[in-house]
Design a protein around this motif. Structure first.
Motif, PDB file in Angstrom:
ATOM      1  N   TRP A  78       0.868  -1.372   0.011  1.00 12.27           N
ATOM      2  CA  TRP A  78       0.104  -0.083   0.219  1.00 12.27           C
ATOM      3  C   TRP A  78       0.785   1.172  -0.112  1.00 12.27           C
ATOM      4  CZ3 TRP A  78      -4.882  -1.072  -0.818  1.00 12.27           C
ATOM      5  CH2 TRP A  78      -5.318  -2.346  -0.177  1.00 12.27           C
ATOM      6  N   VAL A 105      -6.807  -6.390  -0.640  1.00 13.74           N
ATOM      7  CA  VAL A 105      -6.335  -6.582  -1.874  1.00 13.74           C
ATOM      8  C   VAL A 105      -6.181  -7.889  -2.295  1.00 13.74           C
ATOM      9  CG1 VAL A 105      -4.189  -5.832  -1.576  1.00 13.74           C
ATOM     10  CG2 VAL A 105      -5.240  -5.887  -3.899  1.00 13.74           C
ATOM     11  N   SER A 106      -6.549  -8.666  -3.173  1.00 15.60           N
ATOM     12  CA  SER A 106      -6.180 -10.270  -3.689  1.00 15.60           C
ATOM     13  C   SER A 106      -6.457 -10.974  -2.355  1.00 15.60           C
ATOM     14  CB  SER A 106      -4.693 -10.175  -3.963  1.00 15.60           C
ATOM     15  OG  SER A 106      -4.461 -11.404  -4.248  1.00 15.60           O
ATOM     16  N   GLY A 123      -8.411  -9.373   0.129  1.00 14.54           N
ATOM     17  CA  GLY A 123      -9.719  -9.226  -0.309  1.00 14.54           C
ATOM     18  C   GLY A 123     -10.565 -10.214   0.463  1.00 14.54           C
ATOM     19  N   ILE A 148     -10.885  -5.947  -3.151  1.00 13.78           N
ATOM     20  CA  ILE A 148     -10.214  -5.669  -4.642  1.00 13.78           C
ATOM     21  C   ILE A 148      -9.589  -6.670  -5.054  1.00 13.78           C
ATOM     22  CG2 ILE A 148      -8.756  -3.884  -5.522  1.00 13.78           C
ATOM     23  CD1 ILE A 148      -8.892  -2.377  -3.164  1.00 13.78           C
ATOM     24  N   HIS A 157      -3.536  -6.983 -11.699  1.00 15.08           N
ATOM     25  CA  HIS A 157      -3.577  -7.376 -10.464  1.00 15.08           C
ATOM     26  C   HIS A 157      -2.746  -6.888  -9.302  1.00 15.08           C
ATOM     27  CE1 HIS A 157      -5.312 -10.746  -7.670  1.00 15.08           C
ATOM     28  NE2 HIS A 157      -3.950 -10.512  -6.950  1.00 15.08           N
ATOM     29  N   ILE A 189      -1.779  -2.907  -7.085  1.00 17.64           N
ATOM     30  CA  ILE A 189      -2.248  -1.535  -6.706  1.00 17.64           C
ATOM     31  C   ILE A 189      -0.907  -0.757  -7.192  1.00 17.64           C
ATOM     32  CG2 ILE A 189      -2.389  -0.140  -4.663  1.00 17.64           C
ATOM     33  CD1 ILE A 189      -4.531  -2.021  -4.887  1.00 17.64           C
ATOM     34  N   LEU A 200      -8.942   4.332  -7.083  1.00 17.44           N
ATOM     35  CA  LEU A 200      -9.138   3.432  -5.952  1.00 17.44           C
ATOM     36  C   LEU A 200      -9.611   4.285  -4.944  1.00 17.44           C
ATOM     37  CD1 LEU A 200      -6.465   0.726  -6.665  1.00 17.44           C
ATOM     38  CD2 LEU A 200      -8.657   0.345  -6.959  1.00 17.44           C
TER      39      LEU A 200
END
Length: 327
Positions: free
Chosen positions: A66, A146-147, A150, A170, A305, A307, A315
């Protein structure tokens, strides 16, 4: 005329002041938390008194997945933003004495729909996240993952419903159990097998190829920037051993078939997917959204796939729009 000039000066001074406020430094705190009988490394952006956004990373990713700029962007909207290392990654507890996953046994158990032999599961990792909120004294938070993160975020939402204000999942599946594990096997075939643990040079080269493959065709990755990020992560914590254990938990979670559990989620939910995701098919994300009451699905054209920089603003806007729905 003097009144007009005076007014313009006041407006100009106010605008400059607002610009300085928007660019002011965001407070940043790091620490180690006791959670679910392990230690979790975390960073917090913004003021602890503000409502929290908890960011959950994916497989083999440290909290650095992130970007700082992304965390600060959310914090400037009046939130405290928390990113953390999942277990077996970064500076959190590492299961160094554990054996490698038995992939044959895991595959057989998934096919037979029997208990899967895992050291830990995504349920355990969801409880880690809830325990981190306990440690930080946060009653409820907006949960974003995320992934693999998520799928963990989804579990936080239905395992700890009283702790969740809203949910953003996400590029993650994990609802219906019959989607393919890889969306574009040919694209991912360009990634070589993991290098020996001590070979940081080979690891760096592999990670650069991972970034390029996962980013999607529209993402024109800068090799120098990617190398700098990979090398910084290696310096922070070089620990590829956890990749397989996290991957096993993630694969088992993807095929868990949790449509009934997803249907119990009652918070504002947004499911985001990239149209060029080579790992998780967009329909797996659509299925997650279809099973959560009143959830919204957003397909971002060209996103893979990852960020990545081209989609950070979009986003952030989508996440903030979903947090607004919880007010």
């Amino acid at each position: 005329m003097k009144t007009v000039i005076c007014f313009c000066l006041i407006v100009g001074l106010w605008a400059c002041s607002a610009q300085r406020i928007s660019r002011q430094a965001i407070s940043r705190q790091s620490g180690l938390a006791s959670s679910n009988r392990i230690t979790i490394a975390y960073e917090r952006f913004g003021l602890p008194k503000n409502k929290a956004i908890l960011l959950i990373a994916g497989t083999n990713n440290q909290l650095t997945a992130w970007p700082v700029s992304f965390c600060e962007q959310l914090a400037r909207k009046g939130y405290q933003v928390i990113r953390f290392d999942n277990r077996d990654a970064g500076l959190s507890t590492k299961f160094t004495q554990a054996t490698r996953p038995d992939w044959a046994a895991i595959g057989q158990a998934i096919q037979a729909k029997k208990p899967i032999p895992l050291l830990y599961t995504l349920d355990d990792m969801a409880d880690d996240a809830a325990g981190l909120l306990d440690y930080l004294g946060i009653d409820k938070a907006h949960i974003v993952g995320v992934s693999m993160g998520g799928m963990i975020a989804q579990r936080v939402a239905y395992r700890h419903p009283n702790r969740v204000l809203s949910l953003v999942s996400i590029m993650a599946g994990g609802g219906k159990a019959d989607f393919p594990l890889l969306a574009k096997p040919a694209v991912l075939a360009s990634i070589p097998p993991p290098a020996l643990p001590a070979d940081t040079a080979a690891y760096t080269q592999r990670e650069i190829k991972v970034f390029r493959a996962l980013g999607g065709q529209a993402y024109k990755a800068d090799s120098t920037q990617i190398r700098r990020q990979v090398e910084a992560d290696i310096q922070r914590s070089f620990y590829p051993d956890g990749y397989e254990r996290q991957g096993a938990a993630s694969m088992a979670g993807f095929y868990a078939g949790r449509e009934q559990q997803l249907q119990t989620i009652r918070v504002p939910t947004l499911v985001i997917h990239g149209s060029d995701d080579p790992l998780v098919v967009p329909d797996a994300g659509r299925n997650v959204a279809a099973n959560i009451p009143n959830a919204r699905f957003e397909l971002i054209e060209g996103m893979g796939h990852l960020i990545a920089e081209p989609w950070l603003d979009q986003l952030a806007a989508l996440i903030l729009n979903n947090t607004d729905r919880a007010r």
